[in-house]
Design a protein around this motif. Structure first.
Motif, PDB file in Angstrom:
ATOM      1  N   ASN A 135       0.822  -1.201   0.000  1.00 40.32           N
ATOM      2  CA  ASN A 135       0.000   0.000   0.000  1.00 40.32           C
ATOM      3  C   ASN A 135       0.860   1.258   0.000  1.00 40.32           C
ATOM      4  O   ASN A 135       1.477   1.604   0.998  1.00 40.32           O
ATOM      5  N   LYS A 136       0.898   1.947  -1.139  1.00 38.01           N
ATOM      6  CA  LYS A 136       1.605   3.226  -1.249  1.00 38.01           C
ATOM      7  C   LYS A 136       0.620   4.387  -1.439  1.00 38.01           C
ATOM      8  O   LYS A 136       1.022   5.487  -1.794  1.00 38.01           O
ATOM      9  N   SER A 137      -0.654   4.110  -1.220  1.00 35.35           N
ATOM     10  CA  SER A 137      -1.695   5.091  -1.526  1.00 35.35           C
ATOM     11  C   SER A 137      -1.733   6.265  -0.555  1.00 35.35           C
ATOM     12  O   SER A 137      -2.291   7.321  -0.876  1.00 35.35           O
ATOM     13  N   PRO A 194      -0.462   6.088  -5.147  1.00 36.65           N
ATOM     14  CA  PRO A 194      -1.341   7.166  -4.673  1.00 36.65           C
ATOM     15  C   PRO A 194      -2.285   7.637  -5.775  1.00 36.65           C
ATOM     16  O   PRO A 194      -1.906   7.697  -6.951  1.00 36.65           O
ATOM     17  N   ALA A 195      -3.508   7.952  -5.393  1.00 30.23           N
ATOM     18  CA  ALA A 195      -4.456   8.523  -6.352  1.00 30.23           C
ATOM     19  C   ALA A 195      -3.974   9.928  -6.746  1.00 30.23           C
ATOM     20  O   ALA A 195      -3.452  10.669  -5.912  1.00 30.23           O
ATOM     21  N   VAL A 196      -4.138  10.259  -8.023  1.00 35.42           N
ATOM     22  CA  VAL A 196      -3.693  11.567  -8.520  1.00 35.42           C
ATOM     23  C   VAL A 196      -4.909  12.368  -8.972  1.00 35.42           C
ATOM     24  O   VAL A 196      -5.687  11.924  -9.814  1.00 35.42           O
ATOM     25  N   GLY A 199      -6.336  18.429 -13.028  1.00 34.81           N
ATOM     26  CA  GLY A 199      -7.174  18.887 -14.126  1.00 34.81           C
ATOM     27  C   GLY A 199      -8.626  18.452 -14.016  1.00 34.81           C
ATOM     28  O   GLY A 199      -9.295  18.251 -15.035  1.00 34.81           O
ATOM     29  N   GLY A 200      -9.093  18.286 -12.801  1.00 35.41           N
ATOM     30  CA  GLY A 200     -10.479  17.865 -12.613  1.00 35.41           C
ATOM     31  C   GLY A 200     -10.698  16.370 -12.767  1.00 35.41           C
ATOM     32  O   GLY A 200     -11.838  15.910 -12.763  1.00 35.41           O
ATOM     33  N   ASN A 201      -9.619  15.630 -12.898  1.00 31.58           N
ATOM     34  CA  ASN A 201      -9.718  14.180 -13.095  1.00 31.58           C
ATOM     35  C   ASN A 201      -9.050  13.417 -11.956  1.00 31.58           C
ATOM     36  O   ASN A 201      -8.161  13.930 -11.270  1.00 31.58           O
ATOM     37  N   LEU A 202      -9.463  12.180 -11.780  1.00 30.71           N
ATOM     38  CA  LEU A 202      -8.855  11.262 -10.818  1.00 30.71           C
ATOM     39  C   LEU A 202      -8.198  10.126 -11.587  1.00 30.71           C
ATOM     40  O   LEU A 202      -8.843   9.484 -12.424  1.00 30.71           O
ATOM     41  N   THR A 203      -6.903   9.873 -11.311  1.00 28.43           N
ATOM     42  CA  THR A 203      -6.188   8.777 -11.967  1.00 28.43           C
ATOM     43  C   THR A 203      -5.659   7.816 -10.913  1.00 28.43           C
ATOM     44  O   THR A 203      -5.096   8.239  -9.901  1.00 28.43           O
ATOM     45  N   GLN A 204      -5.852   6.549 -11.166  1.00 31.65           N
ATOM     46  CA  GLN A 204      -5.396   5.512 -10.232  1.00 31.65           C
ATOM     47  C   GLN A 204      -4.591   4.453 -10.974  1.00 31.65           C
ATOM     48  O   GLN A 204      -4.977   4.011 -12.057  1.00 31.65           O
ATOM     49  N   VAL A 205      -3.483   4.058 -10.387  1.00 30.14           N
ATOM     50  CA  VAL A 205      -2.645   2.987 -10.939  1.00 30.14           C
ATOM     51  C   VAL A 205      -2.433   1.923  -9.864  1.00 30.14           C
ATOM     52  O   VAL A 205      -2.158   2.247  -8.707  1.00 30.14           O
TER      53      VAL A 205
END
Length: 261
Positions: A135-137, A194-196, A199-205
Motif C-alpha cells: 500500500n503506497k496510496s 497514490p491517487a492523482v 485537471g479535474g480528473n482522478l487517476t489511479q494505478v
C-alpha cells in the motif's frame, strides 16, 4: 402511522412468497421447478431465503445445486458463506464446485467478508495463486488491503481451475500444497499507487507483478491506469472503484498469460 400500516401487507406478501418458494425448493419432484425456485429466492433479497438455499446445496440434482449456489451469491447475505464453503469442500461435480467457488468469492468480496479465507484447492484445480498487497496510496492499510485482496481473489476464482492461497500462508505451507496436489504456483504482488487528482480528473494505478510460487521468479508486470473525469477533489469511493477495476484488468491479463504458458 399510515406509512407503517401500508407496509405490512407488502412485508407479509414477501414472507409468504419466500415460504412458498422454499417449500417448492424442498419438496417439488420436478428438478426444473426446484431450480426456478432457487433462482427466485436468490433474487428475493430476503434474509429468510438463505437457509433453504443452503439446504438445497445437497439436492440430488446437479442443476438445482448450481442454481442454489448461484442464488446464494446473488442474494449477497454473508450468512450463506459458511454453508457454501462446507458444501464446496465435499462437492465432487466440477460444474457445481465451480459455481460454489464463484459465489464464495463474490460473498468474500462483499461487505465485511473481504478477509474470509478462500476455498481450498479442489479436484479440478490446476493453478494456485498467492497474493500480497503493498500500500503506497497514503490511505490506511485497513482500507486498502482488504479491498484489493478481495477484488483480486474474486477475479482469480471466477475462472475455473484456480485456487487462492489464504492470507498469511508461509512458503513452506504453500510448497506442501503445491507438491501434494501437483499444482502450478504463482505469486501476485499488487502495489497500490497514490491517487492523482489533476485537471479535474482522478487517476489511479495499481501495479501487479507476476512471479512463480514459491520460488518467486519474476514473470512480468501489469500496470493498469484508469482515469475518471469530473473528479476535482478527494473522492474515496471513486478511488475504491478504480482500484478494483485496475486489479480486475490486471488479473484478466494474468489469466491470459497463464493460458499461453
Amino acid at each position: 402511522m399510515t406509512l407503517v400500516l401500508s407496509l405490512i401487507p407488502t412485508r407479509l406478501y414477501a414472507d409468504q412468497r419466500t415460504s412458498y418458494l422454499a417449500d417448492q425448493l424442498r419438496t417439488n419432484e420436478d428438478y426444473r421447478v426446484r431450480t426456478q425456485a432457487a433462482l427466485a429466492l436468490g433474487a428475493s433479497g430476503d434474509d429468510a431465503a438463505t437457509r433453504p438455499l443452503c439446504d438445497a446445496l445437497t439436492d440430488s440434482n446437479a442443476s438445482v445445486k448450481v442454481a442454489a449456489a448461484a442464488a446464494l451469491g446473488k442474494l449477497g447475505k454473508t450468512a450463506g458463506l459458511a454453508c457454501l464453503e462446507r458444501a464446496e469442500g465435499r462437492e465432487q461435480t466440477p460444474a457445481v464446485k465451480s459455481q460454489m467457488q464463484k459465489s464464495i468469492a463474490a460473498l468474500s468480496a462483499g461487505g465485511g467478508g473481504g478477509s474470509a479465507a478462500p476455498p481450498p484447492p479442489g479436484a479440478d484445480t490446476k493453478y494456485y495463486v498467492a497474493i500480497e498487497i503493498t500500500n503506497k496510496s497514503g490511505r490506511p492499510e485497513s482500507e486498502i488491503e482488504p479491498l484489493v485482496r478481495a477484488a483480486i481473489q474474486s477475479k482469480i476464482l471466477a475462472k475455473a481451475g484456480y485456487a487462492v492461497a489464504p492470507k498469511g500462508e508461509t512458503v513452506a505451507q504453500g510448497k506442501k500444497i503445491l507438491n501434494g496436489k501437483k499444482l502450478k504456483g504463482f505469486y501476485l504482488l499488487a502495489t497500490v499507487e497514490p491517487a492523482v487528482y489533476q485537471g479535474g480528473n482522478l487517476t489511479q494505478v495499481v501495479r501487479v507483478s507476476m512471479w512463480t510460487y514459491p520460488s518467486k521468479s519474476l514473470q512480468g508486470e501489469f500496470a493498469p491506469k484508469l482515469t475518471q473525469s469530473g473528479t476535482p477533489k478527494k473522492d474515496v469511493q471513486s478511488e475504491n472503484i478504480l482500484m478494483k477495476m485496475c486489479v480486475e484488468n490486471a488479473v484478466e491479463t494474468f489469466h491470459k498469460v497463464v493460458a499461453s504458458l
